[in-house]
Design a protein around this motif. Structure first.
Motif, PDB file in Angstrom:
ATOM      1  N   VAL A 193       0.837  -1.055   0.214  1.00 39.71           N
ATOM      2  CA  VAL A 193      -0.037   0.091   0.015  1.00 39.71           C
ATOM      3  C   VAL A 193       0.768   1.236   0.135  1.00 39.71           C
ATOM      4  N   GLU A 194       0.556   2.202  -1.074  1.00 43.41           N
ATOM      5  CA  GLU A 194       1.450   3.470  -0.850  1.00 43.41           C
ATOM      6  C   GLU A 194       0.406   4.681  -0.678  1.00 43.41           C
ATOM      7  N   GLY A 195       0.709   5.396   0.539  1.00 47.40           N
ATOM      8  CA  GLY A 195      -0.210   6.364   0.906  1.00 47.40           C
ATOM      9  C   GLY A 195      -1.428   5.983   0.963  1.00 47.40           C
ATOM     10  N   GLY A 196      -1.721   5.147   1.235  1.00 45.96           N
ATOM     11  CA  GLY A 196      -3.276   4.550   1.644  1.00 45.96           C
ATOM     12  C   GLY A 196      -3.737   3.988   0.379  1.00 45.96           C
ATOM     13  N   HIS A 197      -3.150   3.832  -0.635  1.00 50.06           N
ATOM     14  CA  HIS A 197      -3.556   3.321  -2.040  1.00 50.06           C
ATOM     15  C   HIS A 197      -3.030   1.732  -2.290  1.00 50.06           C
ATOM     16  N   LEU A 198      -4.041   0.932  -2.306  1.00 53.16           N
ATOM     17  CA  LEU A 198      -3.622  -0.488  -2.552  1.00 53.16           C
ATOM     18  C   LEU A 198      -2.863  -0.651  -3.822  1.00 53.16           C
ATOM     19  N   GLN A 199      -1.865  -1.286  -3.848  1.00 56.95           N
ATOM     20  CA  GLN A 199      -0.931  -1.303  -5.161  1.00 56.95           C
ATOM     21  C   GLN A 199      -1.470  -2.473  -6.044  1.00 56.95           C
ATOM     22  N   ASP A 200      -2.113  -3.551  -5.384  1.00 50.61           N
ATOM     23  CA  ASP A 200      -2.239  -4.909  -6.101  1.00 50.61           C
ATOM     24  C   ASP A 200      -3.070  -5.454  -5.457  1.00 50.61           C
ATOM     25  N   ASP A 201      -3.512  -6.867  -5.861  1.00 52.79           N
ATOM     26  CA  ASP A 201      -4.163  -7.809  -4.819  1.00 52.79           C
ATOM     27  C   ASP A 201      -3.172  -8.589  -4.096  1.00 52.79           C
ATOM     28  N   PRO A 202      -3.565  -9.190  -3.073  1.00 51.52           N
ATOM     29  CA  PRO A 202      -2.525  -9.801  -2.214  1.00 51.52           C
ATOM     30  C   PRO A 202      -1.739 -10.937  -3.361  1.00 51.52           C
ATOM     31  N   GLN A 203      -0.329 -10.918  -3.031  1.00 51.80           N
ATOM     32  CA  GLN A 203       0.331 -11.917  -3.943  1.00 51.80           C
ATOM     33  C   GLN A 203       0.933 -13.075  -3.061  1.00 51.80           C
ATOM     34  N   PRO A 204       0.651 -14.234  -3.440  1.00 52.32           N
ATOM     35  CA  PRO A 204       1.366 -15.488  -2.614  1.00 52.32           C
ATOM     36  C   PRO A 204       2.814 -15.135  -2.654  1.00 52.32           C
ATOM     37  N   VAL A 205       3.456 -15.541  -1.550  1.00 58.69           N
ATOM     38  CA  VAL A 205       4.784 -15.474  -1.642  1.00 58.69           C
ATOM     39  C   VAL A 205       5.362 -16.526  -0.646  1.00 58.69           C
ATOM     40  N   GLY A 206       6.549 -17.062  -0.584  1.00 59.29           N
ATOM     41  CA  GLY A 206       7.385 -18.021   0.498  1.00 59.29           C
ATOM     42  C   GLY A 206       7.332 -17.058   1.668  1.00 59.29           C
ATOM     43  N   ALA A 207       6.870 -17.365   2.802  1.00 54.04           N
ATOM     44  CA  ALA A 207       7.385 -16.672   4.268  1.00 54.04           C
ATOM     45  C   ALA A 207       7.174 -17.584   5.297  1.00 54.04           C
ATOM     46  N   PRO A 208       8.006 -17.272   6.339  1.00 50.62           N
ATOM     47  CA  PRO A 208       8.024 -18.170   7.602  1.00 50.62           C
ATOM     48  C   PRO A 208       6.670 -17.551   8.210  1.00 50.62           C
ATOM     49  N   ALA A 209       6.103 -18.662   9.003  1.00 48.53           N
ATOM     50  CA  ALA A 209       4.815 -18.395   9.815  1.00 48.53           C
ATOM     51  C   ALA A 209       5.083 -17.019  10.599  1.00 48.53           C
ATOM     52  N   GLY A 210       3.967 -16.183  10.593  1.00 46.91           N
ATOM     53  CA  GLY A 210       4.054 -15.154  11.284  1.00 46.91           C
ATOM     54  C   GLY A 210       3.885 -13.808  10.201  1.00 46.91           C
ATOM     55  N   THR A 211       4.118 -12.622  10.894  1.00 44.97           N
ATOM     56  CA  THR A 211       3.828 -11.376  10.033  1.00 44.97           C
ATOM     57  C   THR A 211       5.030 -10.630  10.073  1.00 44.97           C
ATOM     58  N   VAL A 212       5.201  -9.899   8.875  1.00 38.55           N
ATOM     59  CA  VAL A 212       6.263  -8.934   8.759  1.00 38.55           C
ATOM     60  C   VAL A 212       5.592  -7.883   8.297  1.00 38.55           C
ATOM     61  N   VAL A 213       5.924  -6.593   8.970  1.00 39.32           N
ATOM     62  CA  VAL A 213       5.287  -5.230   8.494  1.00 39.32           C
ATOM     63  C   VAL A 213       6.311  -4.242   8.177  1.00 39.32           C
ATOM     64  N   ARG A 214       6.498  -3.861   7.114  1.00 36.23           N
ATOM     65  CA  ARG A 214       7.847  -2.893   6.595  1.00 36.23           C
ATOM     66  C   ARG A 214       6.902  -1.517   6.216  1.00 36.23           C
ATOM     67  N   VAL A 215       7.310  -0.572   6.833  1.00 34.85           N
ATOM     68  CA  VAL A 215       7.133   0.821   6.850  1.00 34.85           C
ATOM     69  C   VAL A 215       8.003   1.691   6.403  1.00 34.85           C
ATOM     70  N   GLU A 216       8.017   2.068   5.007  1.00 38.34           N
ATOM     71  CA  GLU A 216       9.195   2.934   4.327  1.00 38.34           C
ATOM     72  C   GLU A 216       8.698   4.347   4.249  1.00 38.34           C
ATOM     73  N   ASP A 217       9.672   5.165   4.215  1.00 37.41           N
ATOM     74  CA  ASP A 217       9.603   6.445   4.160  1.00 37.41           C
ATOM     75  C   ASP A 217       8.036   7.297   4.680  1.00 37.41           C
ATOM     76  N   LEU A 218       8.324   7.131   5.991  1.00 39.63           N
ATOM     77  CA  LEU A 218       7.280   7.498   6.936  1.00 39.63           C
ATOM     78  C   LEU A 218       7.059   8.926   6.433  1.00 39.63           C
ATOM     79  N   PHE A 219       5.751   9.247   6.430  1.00 42.07           N
ATOM     80  CA  PHE A 219       5.253  10.910   6.111  1.00 42.07           C
ATOM     81  C   PHE A 219       5.699  11.474   5.089  1.00 42.07           C
ATOM     82  N   TYR A 220       6.211  10.315   4.046  1.00 40.23           N
ATOM     83  CA  TYR A 220       6.747  10.960   2.825  1.00 40.23           C
ATOM     84  C   TYR A 220       5.747  11.970   2.040  1.00 40.23           C
TER      85      TYR A 220
END
Ligand code: ADP
Ligand code: MG
Length: 581
Positions: free
Chosen positions: A125-152
């Motif tokens: 999501v960029e500035g509140g706009h969804l970029q695409d539908d959820p994409q399947p990816v390989g990932a360990p169990a759990g959640t990773v949230v990445r927040v880049e360029d806060l307040f850009y």
């Protein structure tokens, strides 16, 4: 302008402003989500003080792929479904707005996989706009949230951020608090490629405590562990010998939530009542646990304010618990055992040792990195008799200022002035409300006071009268003194009123109880025998007996020690009889 409904984007930025004030608020929301998801490992990565990147990775329950976009909508939560549940919240989150808010003011990526799912899914999501539908990816169990360029996309907000140093410190402070509240979770905080906080998740709170303060201080902190009906109070408080000049060393958690509540810290400080010097504050980390129905956490979007259903009961319980712990452990200051005999004046007890915890300026107030922190030994507290003090045998008076006495374990030096102050203080406090003996003045004296003091005096006239000061208003800021306490009868009456009432510090919470104790403390200070006053052996003995009978005999009402203890062991070492180093 006509009334219009705000565009969705503006509305969500306004809402975001309340939740996401600075990088540390993002860290807080993401860590709380991880904790709500029962994570046992939480890794936080921060770059450029959180302005470039904040990433929080957990091994919690994860979010199913088909719920991922929902998690990012405003007012979408899995933690609450009915209004009634608002009053019995057991999770840290419940408003369902953190992820939406953060995603509206950053470039946001969430990757999540529930344990049972075969693959994870990712959403950008960029500035509140969804970029695409959820994409399947390989990932360990759990959640990773990445927040880049806060307040850009909100440059105005970006301008209000403090220096990187300050923002980093806020993040450090926040994560450290959470490590304390959740000792069974393994935390790692990496700031600018460097590990800033790391805990083992062993469940040992003192380990985390030494990250917050320092190993040295953590060792000295006293443990609280009390239960009153439905309220559990646990945690750590500083002994009276440790204090600092502001309230920033005080942390409260309510049901696992870090809260900022001035009245809780006031209750804590009242527990130290008369044991700390004026203007000094304790260090404390206190965890309150109560039924969720008894506390309203829905006061502010940041959820750091709470309201208690039984406010007074909570405060008085905190005060009592603190008082109890302090009275149970009130050590006599020990002479520094490093001291060796030298021909120079012996550097015995230095007052600066009063405040080993006084590292109170903002600049130095950083949690230590664990690498520099040796582990805290198990037996942190030397055991000492509960409250009270040993019975002392008088040996004599030194320098017309100190009494020398023998106790079961060595020698005690008693400061006669401080000791007498304590004795008088406890007497007057115990008789609070009763009339203190007064001496009428043959010629009433008028005294003029500065406006501030005058206002205080006017409010406190009934108390002053109980204390033996019969005073009436005579003119603007002018008073007529008709009697003074017998204790102060040797003093110039106008001066007596002045010392008791003048220069009252503007306190943060001028509660009547505190004012009263302070005024009584000042009367005692004046009335106590002075250093330089020779006392007869009977008077010396009486003073020791009275001191032994005190509830808190080891400090004067202003928090200074009344006595110093030289143990037999120390004496033997000093004379080279035993294990001299
Ligand atoms: P809230 O925490 O108030 O429910 P959030 O916006 O913070 O609101 O999160 C929305 C929802 O997303 C949560 O209710 C939860 O179901 C899910 N969620 C968010 N973060 C995580 C996480 N780290 N692990 C598992 N689920 C999460
Ligand atoms: Mg949340």
């Amino acid at each position: 302008m006509p009334i219009k409904i705000l565009p969705e984007e503006v509305a969500s930025q306004i809402a975001a402003g309340e939740v996401v004030e600075r990088p540390a608020s993002v860290v807080k929301e993401l860590v709380e989500n991880a904790l709500d998801a029962s994570a046992t490992h939480i890794t936080i990565t921060v770059e450029e003080a959180g302005k470039k990147l904040i990433e929080v990775a957990d091994n919690g329950e994860g979010i199913p792929a088909d719920e991922l976009s929902l998690a990012l909508s405003r007012h979408a939560t899995s933690k609450l479904s009915q209004a009634e549940e608002l009053f019995s919240i057991r999770t840290l989150g419940f408003r369902g707005e953190a992820l939406a808010s953060i995603a509206s003011v950053s470039r946001f990526t969430i990757t999540s996989r529930p344990k049972a799912a075969e693959a994870g899914s990712r959403l950008i999501v960029e500035g509140g706009h969804l970029q695409d539908d959820p994409q399947p990816v390989g990932a360990p169990a759990g959640t990773v949230v990445r927040v880049e360029d806060l307040f850009y996309n909100v440059p105005a907000r970006k301008k209000f951020l403090k220096t990187d140093r300050t923002e980093r410190r806020q993040i450090d402070a926040l994560v450290t608090r959470y490590t304390l509240a959740y000792p069974e979770v393994r935390f790692q905080l990496v700031q600018e490629g460097r590990t800033a906080v790391q805990t083992s998740g062993s469940g040992d709170r003192r380990e985390a405590l030494s990250v917050l303060f320092s190993a040295e201080i953590a060792k000295q902190m006293l443990e609280l562990n009390t239960e009153y009906d439905d309220l559990t109070i646990q945690g750590f408080i500083s002994p009276t010998s440790l204090s600092r000049s502001n309230r920033r060393g005080i942390t409260f958690f309510v049901n696992g939530r870090w809260v900022q509540d001035i009245s809780l810290s006031t209750a804590l400080i009242q527990g130290y009542h008369s044991m700390l010097m004026v203007g000094r504050y304790p260090l404390a980390v206190i965890f309150l646990e109560m039924k969720p129905e008894k506390v309203d956490v829905n006061v502010h979007p940041a959820k750091s304010e709470v309201r208690f259903a039984e406010r007074n009961q909570v405060f008085s319980s905190v005060q009592r618990a603190v008082r109890g712990a302090l009275l149970a452990y009130s050590p006599v200051p020990q002479v520094n055992t490093q001291v060796r005999w030298t021909p120079q004046p012996p550097p015995v007890y230095t007052p600066s040792e009063d405040f080993p915890g006084d590292y109170g300026t903002e600049e130095t107030e950083q949690p230590q990195t664990p690498g520099e922190t040796p582990p805290v030994p198990e037996t942190a507290q030397p055991s000492l008799p509960a409250s009270g003090m040993p019975l002392l045998r008088l040996v004599g008076q030194v320098g017309s200022a100190f009494l020398v006495a023998e106790g079961p374990d060595g020698l005690y030096l008693v400061d006669q002035h401080a000791a007498h102050e304590r004795v008088l203080f406890e007497k007057l406090m115990a008789q609070r409300g009763e009339q203190v003996p007064a001496q009428a003045l043959l010629d009433p004296v008028t005294v003029e006071l500065p406006t501030e003091s005058s206002r205080l005096l006017e409010d406190q006239l009934p108390l002053m009268e109980k204390l033996g000061f019969q005073i009436e208003l005579f003119g603007p800021n002018t008073y007529r003194v008709r009697s003074v306490p017998t204790l102060l009868s040797g003093m110039d009456p106008a001066a007596a009123v002045r010392v008791v009432i003048e220069d009252f510090e503007e306190d943060e919470t001028p509660l009547q109880d505190e004012i009263e104790a302070k005024i009584i403390g000042r009367v005692c200070k004046r009335a106590a025998v002075k250093a330089g006053q020779t006392l007869s052996p009977d008077e010396q003995r009486a003073l020791l007996r009275d001191l032994e009978a005190c509830q808190a005999p080891r400090t004067c009402p202003h928090g200074r020690p009344t006595m110093i203890h030289l143990s037999i062991d120390l004496l033997e070492r000093q004379f080279g009889r035993k294990g001299a180093r």
